[in-house]
Write a protein that holds these residues in place. Structure first.
Motif, PDB file in Angstrom:
ATOM      1  N   ARG B 237     -82.654  22.339  58.678  1.00 36.70           N
ATOM      2  CA  ARG B 237     -83.666  22.987  59.536  1.00 36.70           C
ATOM      3  C   ARG B 237     -85.065  22.825  58.982  1.00 36.70           C
ATOM      4  NH1 ARG B 237     -81.972  29.017  61.535  1.00 36.70           N
ATOM      5  NH2 ARG B 237     -80.114  28.426  62.727  1.00 36.70           N
ATOM      6  N   ALA B 238     -85.158  22.809  57.642  1.00 33.63           N
ATOM      7  CA  ALA B 238     -86.467  22.726  56.999  1.00 33.63           C
ATOM      8  C   ALA B 238     -86.897  21.287  56.760  1.00 33.63           C
ATOM      9  CB  ALA B 238     -86.426  23.496  55.671  1.00 33.63           C
ATOM     10  N   GLY B 239     -86.153  20.336  57.355  1.00 32.03           N
ATOM     11  CA  GLY B 239     -86.595  18.950  57.301  1.00 32.03           C
ATOM     12  C   GLY B 239     -86.038  18.122  56.154  1.00 32.03           C
ATOM     13  N   TRP B 240     -85.080  18.666  55.415  1.00 29.59           N
ATOM     14  CA  TRP B 240     -84.473  17.885  54.344  1.00 29.59           C
ATOM     15  C   TRP B 240     -83.422  16.937  54.919  1.00 29.59           C
ATOM     16  CZ3 TRP B 240     -84.715  19.018  48.775  1.00 29.59           C
ATOM     17  CH2 TRP B 240     -85.624  20.030  48.462  1.00 29.59           C
ATOM     18  N   ASP B 241     -83.160  15.871  54.147  1.00 23.70           N
ATOM     19  CA  ASP B 241     -82.077  14.944  54.478  1.00 23.70           C
ATOM     20  C   ASP B 241     -80.875  15.324  53.607  1.00 23.70           C
ATOM     21  OD1 ASP B 241     -80.534  12.767  55.175  1.00 23.70           O
ATOM     22  OD2 ASP B 241     -81.621  11.374  53.862  1.00 23.70           O
ATOM     23  N   CYS B 242     -79.776  15.768  54.233  1.00 26.30           N
ATOM     24  CA  CYS B 242     -78.608  16.270  53.485  1.00 26.30           C
ATOM     25  C   CYS B 242     -77.419  15.348  53.692  1.00 26.30           C
ATOM     26  CB  CYS B 242     -78.260  17.679  53.955  1.00 26.30           C
ATOM     27  SG  CYS B 242     -79.579  18.870  53.637  1.00 26.30           S
ATOM     28  N   ARG B 243     -76.824  14.894  52.602  1.00 28.49           N
ATOM     29  CA  ARG B 243     -75.790  13.865  52.698  1.00 28.49           C
ATOM     30  C   ARG B 243     -74.533  14.215  51.913  1.00 28.49           C
ATOM     31  NH1 ARG B 243     -79.416   8.591  51.152  1.00 28.49           N
ATOM     32  NH2 ARG B 243     -81.088   8.965  52.690  1.00 28.49           N
ATOM     33  N   TYR B 244     -73.382  13.833  52.460  1.00 29.74           N
ATOM     34  CA  TYR B 244     -72.109  13.865  51.753  1.00 29.74           C
ATOM     35  C   TYR B 244     -71.811  12.445  51.284  1.00 29.74           C
ATOM     36  CZ  TYR B 244     -71.473  18.492  53.782  1.00 29.74           C
ATOM     37  OH  TYR B 244     -71.643  19.810  54.128  1.00 29.74           O
ATOM     38  N   GLU B 245     -72.061  12.181  50.018  1.00 22.61           N
ATOM     39  CA  GLU B 245     -71.892  10.826  49.485  1.00 22.61           C
ATOM     40  C   GLU B 245     -71.386  10.902  48.053  1.00 22.61           C
ATOM     41  OE1 GLU B 245     -75.634   8.641  51.796  1.00 22.61           O
ATOM     42  OE2 GLU B 245     -75.599   8.749  49.611  1.00 22.61           O
ATOM     43  N   SER B 246     -70.521   9.984  47.710  1.00 25.97           N
ATOM     44  CA  SER B 246     -70.087   9.891  46.321  1.00 25.97           C
ATOM     45  C   SER B 246     -71.236   9.413  45.452  1.00 25.97           C
ATOM     46  CB  SER B 246     -68.925   8.894  46.193  1.00 25.97           C
ATOM     47  OG  SER B 246     -67.770   9.440  46.765  1.00 25.97           O
ATOM     48  N   PHE B 247     -71.302   9.970  44.251  1.00 24.95           N
ATOM     49  CA  PHE B 247     -72.292   9.442  43.299  1.00 24.95           C
ATOM     50  C   PHE B 247     -71.718   9.523  41.891  1.00 24.95           C
ATOM     51  CE2 PHE B 247     -73.371  13.858  44.291  1.00 24.95           C
ATOM     52  CZ  PHE B 247     -73.518  14.439  43.037  1.00 24.95           C
ATOM     53  N   PHE B 248     -72.365   8.827  40.981  1.00 22.68           N
ATOM     54  CA  PHE B 248     -71.834   8.662  39.629  1.00 22.68           C
ATOM     55  C   PHE B 248     -72.478   9.637  38.643  1.00 22.68           C
ATOM     56  CE2 PHE B 248     -70.893   4.712  41.748  1.00 22.68           C
ATOM     57  CZ  PHE B 248     -69.625   4.401  41.273  1.00 22.68           C
ATOM     58  N   THR B 249     -71.840   9.782  37.503  1.00 26.09           N
ATOM     59  CA  THR B 249     -72.416  10.583  36.431  1.00 26.09           C
ATOM     60  C   THR B 249     -73.839  10.118  36.125  1.00 26.09           C
ATOM     61  OG1 THR B 249     -70.186  10.626  35.530  1.00 26.09           O
ATOM     62  CG2 THR B 249     -71.925  11.511  34.142  1.00 26.09           C
ATOM     63  N   ALA B 250     -74.041   8.811  36.158  1.00 18.81           N
ATOM     64  CA  ALA B 250     -75.375   8.274  35.862  1.00 18.81           C
ATOM     65  C   ALA B 250     -76.413   8.788  36.855  1.00 18.81           C
ATOM     66  CB  ALA B 250     -75.332   6.746  35.881  1.00 18.81           C
ATOM     67  N   ASP B 251     -75.983   9.062  38.087  1.00 16.57           N
ATOM     68  CA  ASP B 251     -76.924   9.581  39.090  1.00 16.57           C
ATOM     69  C   ASP B 251     -77.395  10.985  38.742  1.00 16.57           C
ATOM     70  OD1 ASP B 251     -76.992   7.381  40.978  1.00 16.57           O
ATOM     71  OD2 ASP B 251     -74.901   7.869  41.399  1.00 16.57           O
ATOM     72  N   LEU B 252     -76.594  11.696  37.959  1.00 11.16           N
ATOM     73  CA  LEU B 252     -77.043  13.022  37.509  1.00 11.16           C
ATOM     74  C   LEU B 252     -78.282  12.879  36.621  1.00 11.16           C
ATOM     75  CD1 LEU B 252     -73.619  14.646  36.502  1.00 11.16           C
ATOM     76  CD2 LEU B 252     -74.982  15.231  38.520  1.00 11.16           C
ATOM     77  N   ILE B 253     -78.250  11.846  35.802  1.00 10.94           N
ATOM     78  CA  ILE B 253     -79.333  11.646  34.826  1.00 10.94           C
ATOM     79  C   ILE B 253     -80.651  11.366  35.537  1.00 10.94           C
ATOM     80  CG2 ILE B 253     -80.049  10.308  32.787  1.00 10.94           C
ATOM     81  CD1 ILE B 253     -77.366  11.733  32.427  1.00 10.94           C
ATOM     82  N   THR B 254     -80.579  10.652  36.649  1.00  9.35           N
ATOM     83  CA  THR B 254     -81.809  10.223  37.309  1.00  9.35           C
ATOM     84  C   THR B 254     -82.196  11.132  38.488  1.00  9.35           C
ATOM     85  OG1 THR B 254     -80.559   8.775  38.778  1.00  9.35           O
ATOM     86  CG2 THR B 254     -81.335   7.816  36.710  1.00  9.35           C
ATOM     87  N   ALA B 255     -81.407  12.178  38.737  1.00  6.80           N
ATOM     88  CA  ALA B 255     -81.761  13.088  39.839  1.00  6.80           C
ATOM     89  C   ALA B 255     -83.011  13.886  39.476  1.00  6.80           C
ATOM     90  CB  ALA B 255     -80.593  14.024  40.122  1.00  6.80           C
ATOM     91  N   ASP B 256     -83.722  14.354  40.498  1.00  7.75           N
ATOM     92  CA  ASP B 256     -84.867  15.242  40.233  1.00  7.75           C
ATOM     93  C   ASP B 256     -84.377  16.601  39.743  1.00  7.75           C
ATOM     94  OD1 ASP B 256     -86.585  13.250  41.004  1.00  7.75           O
ATOM     95  OD2 ASP B 256     -86.846  14.012  43.052  1.00  7.75           O
ATOM     96  N   SER B 257     -83.299  17.086  40.340  1.00  9.89           N
ATOM     97  CA  SER B 257     -82.690  18.320  39.854  1.00  9.89           C
ATOM     98  C   SER B 257     -81.217  18.333  40.239  1.00  9.89           C
ATOM     99  CB  SER B 257     -83.407  19.561  40.405  1.00  9.89           C
ATOM    100  OG  SER B 257     -83.275  19.640  41.814  1.00  9.89           O
ATOM    101  N   ILE B 258     -80.450  19.141  39.510  1.00  7.26           N
ATOM    102  CA  ILE B 258     -79.008  19.267  39.735  1.00  7.26           C
ATOM    103  C   ILE B 258     -78.719  20.752  39.921  1.00  7.26           C
ATOM    104  CG2 ILE B 258     -76.701  18.816  38.789  1.00  7.26           C
ATOM    105  CD1 ILE B 258     -78.139  16.989  36.705  1.00  7.26           C
ATOM    106  N   TRP B 259     -77.853  21.068  40.870  1.00  9.88           N
ATOM    107  CA  TRP B 259     -77.539  22.469  41.174  1.00  9.88           C
ATOM    108  C   TRP B 259     -76.026  22.683  41.212  1.00  9.88           C
ATOM    109  CZ3 TRP B 259     -81.662  25.887  41.966  1.00  9.88           C
ATOM    110  CH2 TRP B 259     -82.917  25.265  41.998  1.00  9.88           C
ATOM    111  N   LEU B 260     -75.617  23.774  40.642  1.00  5.18           N
ATOM    112  CA  LEU B 260     -74.243  24.239  40.856  1.00  5.18           C
ATOM    113  C   LEU B 260     -74.315  25.395  41.837  1.00  5.18           C
ATOM    114  CD1 LEU B 260     -72.376  24.129  37.410  1.00  5.18           C
ATOM    115  CD2 LEU B 260     -72.749  22.349  39.110  1.00  5.18           C
ATOM    116  N   LEU B 261     -73.632  25.234  42.954  1.00  8.46           N
ATOM    117  CA  LEU B 261     -73.680  26.235  44.013  1.00  8.46           C
ATOM    118  C   LEU B 261     -72.352  26.959  44.099  1.00  8.46           C
ATOM    119  CD1 LEU B 261     -75.525  24.197  46.765  1.00  8.46           C
ATOM    120  CD2 LEU B 261     -76.456  25.889  45.199  1.00  8.46           C
ATOM    121  N   SER B 262     -72.412  28.271  44.129  1.00  9.31           N
ATOM    122  CA  SER B 262     -71.181  29.056  44.223  1.00  9.31           C
ATOM    123  C   SER B 262     -71.484  30.362  44.936  1.00  9.31           C
ATOM    124  CB  SER B 262     -70.616  29.322  42.831  1.00  9.31           C
ATOM    125  OG  SER B 262     -71.584  29.980  42.038  1.00  9.31           O
TER     126      SER B 262
END
Lengths: 304, 304
Positions: B237-262
């Motif tokens: 709703r706020a204009g973000w692009d939200c995706r269900y996609e596989s990604f690698f451990t290496a992608d964690l390193i290069t992400a802007d931020s990582i979140w654990l949601l619960s």
């Protein structure tokens, strides 16, 4: 004759028709605890010392306090006496991490289920032997192989997978048995990603070739089997060659016989595997008697 | 103020300091059951309809009877009222397969835990929010990656692994959290044998890059996350692009931020991953507010 005997770890006989566990027991909330299933036969708990030793090993794997083995021994004795010696029974020792936040003032009592909980919950429950057991002992069982999805190399490097610990978290084992039932089979054998044989959802796998018995080693992530160990001890005395060696699904096909060994059913011969029929070779006929003798031996906790 | 509220599925408020479960409940013996954990906030159960829908999905995966959602809704309402609206609470819905051999005369009552048990056990338990939650929301958490030992390709072909079902068999999840604590971390992220990111032991993983949010798809064997879904709905709703996609451990390193949601902690930013520090980028600052709005939305059970 009561069809339930319940004894808490303080050796008190309880009414099994009254609730025992609190709603916030971490065993119930998270399957976070350990257990042993022991055959009662002639009023005695078969191979009890081996079961106690494995309970202690499982406790260590889950970072639970070391079980008070004397208290467990006594509670088992009280339960076995209450059950009586005129029929077999299934005796379970159940130990959970205890109630969530049991000590709100202590370091653990933060309502955080992952933290240590100093007061574990322990009890002994005896129930009748399931109906399926007599048929499995007499006629054998039909089995399908199912992938566990894990390599047989991960047990040592990934201790958080709790491979080789007998935890209360058996939902996938139960699901595997239901899946097998849907496929028309009585039981299952898990295989690794390398197509190596692991174990059953509630049993150890042993294959027989001539006078040789082989079971997968504990390092492949299987639960060390007490009935398997009892069989190996007796079989070695009787001149068999008993080995802990990895083997493949294909080795099941070429074995003289395949056995699922467990504490209550004891020796269940596989009479059908993934649709292939197996007959009982003469060379394997003495295996059930060896198991019977093995579990009746006087074991000590240091035999583990 | 009571620090426990217990309501059974018949909507009866029970004394949480009295035992509830029988010693032979299959939930306690085998971790064979399902659960949901829901945040109580302002007297309401957040995103309850999504939790109910997931409970029904888990029941199907375990071949449990379909939950009576109206009964659950009502029990939750009674529990939420008893807890009150002046503080948050952790509301758990627990459903087990019921007592072993509850119907000795029926087809299931053979004392065989793998068989169907017609009378499930159901209750709602409310407890205080753990102390760790406030710090995790405010300051984020340190996390290590741990191998789950499974491929992300097995979920569809091996239904007996119950991947994507929220079962009571959480012993390995708890062990992973203890292992993380020993390593000085607050939490863990499981990875597949392909080094793809899966989920946390009690959370979904979302990475952020600019205005894009990515989470692993359910087909990789992760539990579909309700808080993650709530975030995605608000973020879109706020204009973000939200995706269900596989990604690698290496992608964690290069992400802007990582979140654990619960469901209870909500959005916990990873401030350290395997020793690498992460700061909160301006571009991710609105994520916690999006989560707060998302879980407060009026959801319907068909949104699942």
């Amino acid at each position: 004759m009561a069809d339930r005997v319940l004894v808490t770890l303080d050796a008190e006989v309880r009414d099994a028709e009254a609730p025992l566990l609190y709603a916030d027991d971490i065993g119930a909330l998270r399957g976070d605890g350990i257990f042993e299933t022991v055959l009662l036969r002639g009023g005695s708990a078969c191979a009890l010392e081996l079961h106690l030793a494995r309970l202690a090993r499982s406790a260590a794997a889950l970072e639970l306090p070391a079980p008070d083995l004397d208290a467990w021994r006594f509670a088992v004795e009280v339960a076995a006496d209450a059950w009586g010696g005129d029929r077999e029974g299934v005796l379970r020792m159940i130990c959970t991490r205890g109630r969530d936040g049991a000590h709100p003032s202590g370091p653990a009592g933060k309502g955080d289920l992952a933290g240590p909980q100093p007061d574990t919950t322990g009890y002994v429950l005896v129930t009748p032997v399931p109906e399926r057991v007599a048929a499995a002992r007499a006629d054998g069982i039909s089995v399908i192989t199912l992938a566990r999805g894990l390599s047989d190399q991960v047990a040592d490097t990934a201790p958080w997978l709790l491979l080789g610990a007998k935890t209360l978290s058996y939902a996938t084992n139960m699901a595997a048995l239901r899946f097998a039932a849907r496929m028309g089979a009585d039981d299952a054998i898990f295989t690794s990603t390398e197509h190596r044989v692991l174990e059953g959802p509630r049993s150890s796998v042993v294959i027989q070739r001539g006078k040789t018995l082989i079971t997968p080693p504990a390092r492949s992530g299987v639960l060390p089997g007490i009935t398997q160990r009892a069989l190996f001890a007796e079989a070695e005395r009787a001149g068999w060659d008993c080995r802990y060696e990895s083997f493949f699904t294909a080795d099941l096909i070429t074995a003289d016989s395949i056995w699922l060994l467990s504490s209550v059913t004891l020796a269940a011969r596989v009479n059908r595997l993934d649709g292939l029929r197996y007959s009982l070779p003469e060379s394997a006929a003495e295996i059930p008697a060896l198991v019977d003798r093995g579990i009746a031996r006087e074991w000590s906790v240091t035999d583990w």
